[in-house]
Scaffold this active site. Structure first.
Site, short mmCIF file in Angstrom:
data_model
loop_
_atom_site.label_atom_id
_atom_site.label_comp_id
_atom_site.label_asym_id
_atom_site.label_seq_id
_atom_site.Cartn_x
_atom_site.Cartn_y
_atom_site.Cartn_z
N GLY A 126 -1.53 2.35 -2.86
CA GLY A 126 -2.19 1.37 -3.73
C GLY A 126 -3.58 1.08 -3.24
O GLY A 126 -4.01 1.61 -2.21
N ASN A 127 -4.29 0.25 -3.99
CA ASN A 127 -5.64 -0.15 -3.59
C ASN A 127 -5.58 -1.48 -2.85
O ASN A 127 -4.67 -2.27 -3.07
CB ASN A 127 -6.52 -0.35 -4.83
CG ASN A 127 -6.82 0.96 -5.52
OD1 ASN A 127 -6.68 2.02 -4.93
ND2 ASN A 127 -7.23 0.88 -6.76
N ARG A 128 -6.58 -1.73 -2.03
CA ARG A 128 -6.67 -3.04 -1.38
C ARG A 128 -7.27 -4.02 -2.38
O ARG A 128 -8.32 -3.77 -2.95
CB ARG A 128 -7.55 -2.94 -0.14
CG ARG A 128 -6.88 -2.16 0.97
CD ARG A 128 -7.85 -1.84 2.06
NE ARG A 128 -8.35 -3.02 2.73
CZ ARG A 128 -9.35 -3.01 3.61
NH1 ARG A 128 -9.96 -1.88 3.88
NH2 ARG A 128 -9.75 -4.11 4.19
#
Ligand code: CTP
Length: 401
Positions: A207-209
């Site tokens: 996932g993205n931060r």
């Protein structure tokens, strides 16, 4: 801020919870409100009028008259944009329900032309007594608004219902129920926030931060302008203090896509989520065990939600996207504006100090087909207000066409 320059008349009655009035006054002043305080005589036993006067930057009214001068209750009642009585004792409640007028606060209440909000505080038995219930019903029937008591430890030491709600919740109640603006009343708004988590196996994901802070701040700012807000959020620690914001919690990009197309008729859409661009082609049923020196994951592209909504844009709909870039910021954002048929792209650059994940500040530029507006570094709440001001200036609702 929605309480800015609002005239708040705070009524304080004789309950141990009156000490919370000190914090309430500080929060009201911090919100930019102007305050006048009217106390009952009994309230002085619990909180000092001098402290309240210093904090509210105003005189505190208690008696009908002082130094042979009349305290004009009608003037006070008419001055206020809202009257909030916190804490409200059983005794004052009973008097208000029955139209009694034996002190200045009751006279101000009876003279008021503005909304009146009460926040009761008493012991549980008193709160549950049929006469209290009857008086509360009467108060509501007169059009007063009530902030419900809380459960917890009471002054008697008993754990139960009857605690005065926290000062922060009183501020939220006023913002949400009394001073919400109406510019976007009747408008439906869709906001996405936070990351998406794409499962690899039952315990891991890619996932993205993203903290979700920016998206939550935008949803709240739009809500305070009167819009009906649906917030589609990935996994975050963020919570909203407003009961009226509908939150749809999702985990992955596909769930976010499904939730967004269900609300594809929204008048305004702000896509601030950090959506994963790729998701594992296959999610392993069991935890993948450590084996060789390397591991290959087969990924497939997720649906681009903003692009889909842009391609299906309806007349009058306003769509804002975000871009987080590390290089060629402006040209990349301009490309996204075109590719995704957005009305604007809100650009944040990883190269700006104070912008990015987990921070409470951000620095953005709003890019449309004709212009680039760059803002200074600000709190995410202030950035959200800038974005909402931009939307209000540029959104032309189809119903007005
Ligand atoms: N977005 C989206 N759905 C995706 C990917 C992105 O809705 N599957 C939205 C984001 O919410 C944001 C905008 O598209 O509003 C831009 O996201 P960003 O990740 O910067 O752009 P991408 O199109 O994914 O391009 P790249 O990652 O190559 O920069």
């Amino acid at each position: 801020m929605s309480l800015k320059n609002k005239k708040v008349l705070l009524g304080i009655t004789g309950s141990i919870a009156a000490y919370k009035a000190i914090l309430l006054v500080r929060l009201l002043i911090k919100s930019g409100a102007e305050i006048k305080i009217v106390m009952t005589k009994a309230a002085q036993d619990f909180v000092s009028p001098l402290v309240l006067s210093v904090l509210s930057k105003n005189k505190v009214y208690i008696e009908w008259q002082e130094d042979n001068e009349w305290n004009n209750h009608v003037e006070l009642g008419r001055w206020a944009d809202v009257i909030i009585i916190a804490p409200l004792t059983c005794n004052t409640l009973s008097k208000m329900a029955n139209g009694a007028c034996d002190n200045l606060l009751l006279a101000v209440y009876l003279s008021a032309t503005c909304p009146v909000v009460v926040a009761p505080a008493m012991d549980e038995e008193m709160w549950l007594h049929p006469s209290t219930k009857k008086n509360m019903e009467q108060l509501i029937a007169y059009g007063n608004q009530v902030i419900e008591v809380k459960g917890g430890e009471l002054a008697s030491g008993i754990i139960g219902q009857g605690r005065l709600t926290e000062p922060e919740d009183i501020i939220t109640f006023l913002e949400e129920n009394i001073f919400r603006d109406s510019q976007l009343k009747g408008m439906k708004v869709l906001v996405t926030a936070g990351p998406t988590y794409e499962a690899i196996d039952p315990v891991r994901f890619i996932g993205n931060r993203s903290s979700g802070k920016m998206g939550f701040a935008i949803a709240e700012a739009l809500y305070l302008k009167g819009a009906d807000v649906i917030l589609v959020s990935g996994t975050t620690n963020e919570r909203t203090r407003f009961k009226g914001i509908e939150i749809i919690k999702i985990e992955n990009a596909d769930e976010m896509f499904q939730a967004c197309i269900q609300h594809g008729s929204a008048d305004i859409m702000v896509m601030s989520a950090a959506v994963a661009d790729y998701t594992p082609l296959i999610i392993a049923d069991q935890k993948i065990k450590k084996q060789g020196e390397s591991l290959e994951l087969n990924l497939t592209k997720t649906k681009d939600i903003l692009k889909y909504l842009g391609a299906h844009k309806k007349t009058g709909q306003f769509i804002a996207g975000f871009a987080l870039e590390t290089e060629n910021e402006i040209s990349n954002a301009q490309q996204k504006l075109m590719d995704k048929n957005a009305d604007c792209i809100i650009l944040n650059s990883m190269n700006d100090n104070g912008a990015g994940f987990e921070k409470d500040t951000n620095k953005v530029s709003i890019i449309n087909q004709k212009s680039i507006i760059s803002f200074e570094i600000k709190s995410k709440k202030e950035v959200a207000n800038d974005i909402v001001t931009y939307i209000l200036d540029n959104f032309i609702p189809s119903r007005a066409e």
